[in-house]
Scaffold this active site. Structure first.
Site, PDB file in Angstrom:
ATOM      1  N   HIS A  55      37.977  85.345  56.304  1.00 44.58           N
ATOM      2  CA  HIS A  55      38.663  85.812  54.989  1.00 44.58           C
ATOM      3  C   HIS A  55      39.994  86.450  55.472  1.00 44.58           C
ATOM      4  CE1 HIS A  55      34.830  86.612  52.324  1.00 44.58           C
ATOM      5  NE2 HIS A  55      34.981  85.405  52.879  1.00 44.58           N
ATOM      6  N   GLU A  57      41.600  89.274  54.956  1.00 40.56           N
ATOM      7  CA  GLU A  57      41.573  90.505  55.591  1.00 40.56           C
ATOM      8  C   GLU A  57      41.082  90.802  57.045  1.00 40.56           C
ATOM      9  OE1 GLU A  57      40.878  91.019  50.930  1.00 40.56           O
ATOM     10  OE2 GLU A  57      40.457  89.602  52.280  1.00 40.56           O
ATOM     11  N   CYS A  85      36.473  91.925  49.008  1.00 38.79           N
ATOM     12  CA  CYS A  85      34.973  91.547  48.667  1.00 38.79           C
ATOM     13  C   CYS A  85      34.191  92.540  49.627  1.00 38.79           C
ATOM     14  CB  CYS A  85      34.636  89.960  49.280  1.00 38.79           C
ATOM     15  SG  CYS A  85      34.480  89.909  51.129  1.00 38.79           S
ATOM     16  N   CYS A  88      35.077  92.135  53.685  1.00 36.07           N
ATOM     17  CA  CYS A  88      36.298  92.747  53.971  1.00 36.07           C
ATOM     18  C   CYS A  88      36.660  94.248  53.811  1.00 36.07           C
ATOM     19  CB  CYS A  88      37.337  91.913  52.910  1.00 36.07           C
ATOM     20  SG  CYS A  88      37.308  90.134  53.628  1.00 36.07           S
TER      21      CYS A  88
END
Length: 158
Positions: A55, A57, A85, A88
């Site tokens: 992801h 991040e 999320c 993250c």
């Protein structure tokens, strides 16, 4: 200061737009900043790397840790194009980042097919009621590594 926050957020948003426009990955971007300087930035790389943890991040955190040669990003701020999320958010806490600025909400993400609701619901359930089967195995043998860690000269608390 507000203008600077907007500039960093615009970088994260630009990464998310570029990622989709160039068919690289999902519509997410993140920028890690320390002392007003960009340390690292990344867009979502899940589909381009076949890595479900890539992801924006997490990818930006990995780059920032490499750049600063540390696992502790205290003093850093993360700007992300969308509310993080659960994975993250966990990574941001583990990295000790001071502040999160986000643009889109998790409801906005859910509206285009990125829903975290299932994970939040699963975490609220007792382990034995979750849809993912979790089985403990060989705890006594595994405790050896923990015992060794407790007395290790290389032990670093994190």
């Amino acid at each position: 200061m507000e203008k600077q926050h907007q500039e960093f957020m615009q970088m994260a948003i630009d990464l998310s737009v570029q990622n989709v426009s160039e068919s690289i990955g999902g519509p997410f971007g993140a920028v890690v900043v320390k002392d007003g300087k960009v340390i690292a930035k990344s867009a979502n790389k899940v589909t381009s790397t076949n890595d479900p943890t890539a992801h924006a991040e997490v990818s930006a955190i990995r780059l920032a840790c490499t750049e600063l040669n540390t696992f502790d990003l205290s003093g850093c701020v993360i700007y992300t194009s969308c509310e993080p999320c659960p994975m993250c958010l966990g990574a941001i806490y583990w990295a000790r980042i001071d502040t999160i600025y986000y643009a889109n909400t998790k409801a906005d993400a859910e509206n285009i097919g990125f829903s975290d609701k299932f994970i939040y619901e699963e975490l609220d359930k007792p382990m034995e009621k979750r849809s993912l089967q979790v089985i403990q195995l060989m705890r006594d043998e595994a405790l050896l590594a923990f015992s060794l860690w407790e007395t290790s000269a290389m032990r670093i608390n994190y």
